[in-house]
Design an enzyme around this catalytic site. Structure first.
Site, PDB file in Angstrom:
ATOM      1  CG  ASP A 128       3.808 -24.940  24.946  1.00 17.39           C
ATOM      2  OD1 ASP A 128       3.349 -23.788  24.819  1.00 17.39           O
ATOM      3  OD2 ASP A 128       3.093 -25.936  25.100  1.00 17.39           O
ATOM      4  CG  ASP A 308      -0.175 -15.281  23.768  1.00 15.34           C
ATOM      5  OD1 ASP A 308       0.585 -16.070  24.342  1.00 15.34           O
ATOM      6  OD2 ASP A 308      -1.047 -15.643  22.969  1.00 15.34           O
TER       7      ASP A 308
END
Length: 436
Positions: A128, A308
């Site tokens: 993450d 992203d």
């Protein structure tokens, strides 16, 4: 460009989280809306702002979370930040526990096998870039060894659609045989919600996102912090490589800490500073222009957006998306929410050209379509041609005019350089692949 260091690389598996294209689109757009609001900034601006506030002191003051160095968040390719390259001068918004841009609302997820303890137990962890705590125990139980030390502190972290709480330990953490961290803070979950099928999270975002997660209220050095502080890596950067695949859940990625894997690129890395335009400047943001076809039909003039890894599709501001639809002749498919082409239209499809830092990156016609072998995974029809460009959900000019997500990044090597507040891109042997 850094030299290739094989031992600094960690392989990972990519999985598309959405079970239907409409769910993927909804996740991507919801993520874009959070970024437009500046929620949980996790580009280099957040790191450099924290360093300024703390007068350059990165260590943990409390009970031994381990030494901290420079933090490199890979940002899922998200957003740009003023950082050390300029910017608006405004302080980035503070983190928002429970409402952050994080792995639980990402449209695509990445897992790696991580060893904890000595002898090590292997855990499957979600990578993450939008959070920074590393923790285990969601599925496989923690196995203490001689290197395990309980700190006496409690840990609580809330994510967009999940949470965990438990006890803090320090332990040896091995990302690979030569990426071994001593005295890394880890959370050991007593309760965890929203993390089925994995054992926890490997948090590689900026260290400031750990503030307030441990009961002593001290920031917790991340795995990247400690790799840098312990001299294991020379640079606070992360490189990401994907191999486009037609198999769901395949081992098709590589995360390289502190260097660039030159065996995975076919040219030089083009580095660009983090954009100074908010909100993109708060994430892994860049400036780029986008055009379609050999005649250069403009879709976006030079403008700001983000890179992203947590966004599945290539998102374009509404006006740019509509221009792309007109240029391609694509129609919106009611069943999936994606643009679709006939075979004849696909034969005529031209490349998209992204001008970034003086270099033009070409997204070929094949790279613009969803892998046809995986149509069934998104509720699509066998053999139908779906485009991976989608509507970001807002008009251009708001500081987030595009998101170069996973569909884009599969074709290029990307570098997230926190120390120098820059993003790097390079072509790979798969840039021109015809696998879709």
């Amino acid at each position: 460009m850094s030299n290739f260091v094989a031992s600094r690389s960690v392989p990972f598996v990519t999985r598309v989280a959405g079970r239907h294209a409409k769910d993927i689109i909804a996740r991507d757009r919801a993520r874009a809306q959070k970024i437009l609001q500046g929620i949980n900034p996790h580009g280099p601006a957040a790191f450099h702002e924290l360093r300024r506030r703390r007068h350059g002191h990165h260590g943990h003051h409390g009970h031994g979370h381990g030494a901290g160095g420079a933090s490199a968040g890979t940002g899922t390719g998200t957003g740009t930040s003023g950082g050390s390259t300029g910017g608006t001068g405004a302080a980035p918004p503070s983190s928002t526990p429970g409402g952050g841009v994080d792995v639980t609302d990402a449209g695509v997820t990445y897992t790696a096998s991580v060893g904890v303890g000595n002898p090590a137990t292997q855990y499957t962890l979600l990578i993450d870039t939008g959070s920074s705590n590393t923790w285990i125990g969601a599925d496989k139980a923690y196995q203490p060894t001689s290197t395990s030390k309980r700190t006496g502190e409690s840990v609580n972290v809330s994510y967009g659609s999940g949470s965990f709480s438990g006890t803090e330990y320090t332990d040896q953490v091995a990302l690979s045989s030569s990426l071994v961290i001593q005295n890394q803070s880890i959370g050991v979950a007593s309760t965890a919600q929203g993390f089925q099928g994995v054992d926890g999270i490997l948090g590689i975002g900026p260290v400031d996102l750990t503030q307030g997660t441990v009961s002593d209220n001290q920031p917790v050095p991340t795995v990247t912090d400690n790799l840098f502080a312990q001299g294991t890596i020379a640079n606070d950067s992360i490189g990401i490589f994907y191999q486009p695949t037609t198999d769901s859940g395949a081992l098709n990625g590589e995360l390289t800490f502190g260097s660039v894997d030159s065996s995975k690129i076919t040219g030089d890395v083009t580095y660009v500073p983090i954009t100074s335009t908010q909100p993109a400047s708060l994430y892994w943001g860049i400036d780029q222009s986008v055009s379609y076809g050999e005649d250069g039909t403009p879709l976006l003039s030079t403008t700001s957006g983000i890179v992203d890894t947590g966004t599945t599709l290539l998102l374009l501001a509404t006006d740019a998306f509509q221009a792309y639809q007109r240029a391609t002749g694509a129609t919106l498919d009611d069943a999936t929410g994606l643009l679709t082409l006939t075979d004849a239209q696909f034969a005529d499809l031209q490349s998209l050209f992204f001008s970034i830092g003086g270099t033009t990156f070409e997204l070929t016609p094949n790279a613009q379509i969803w892998p046809r072998a995986l149509n069934s995974t998104i509720g699509g029809e066998d053999g139908k041609i779906y485009l991976v460009a989608s509507d970001l959900g807002s008009q251009s000019g708001q500081g987030l005019d595009f998101i170069n997500g996973f569909a884009f990044l599969q074709r290029f090597y990307s570098v997230y350089d926190t120390g120098n507040s820059q993003v790097g891109l390079a072509t790979t042997p798969f840039t021109d692949a015809e696998t879709n």
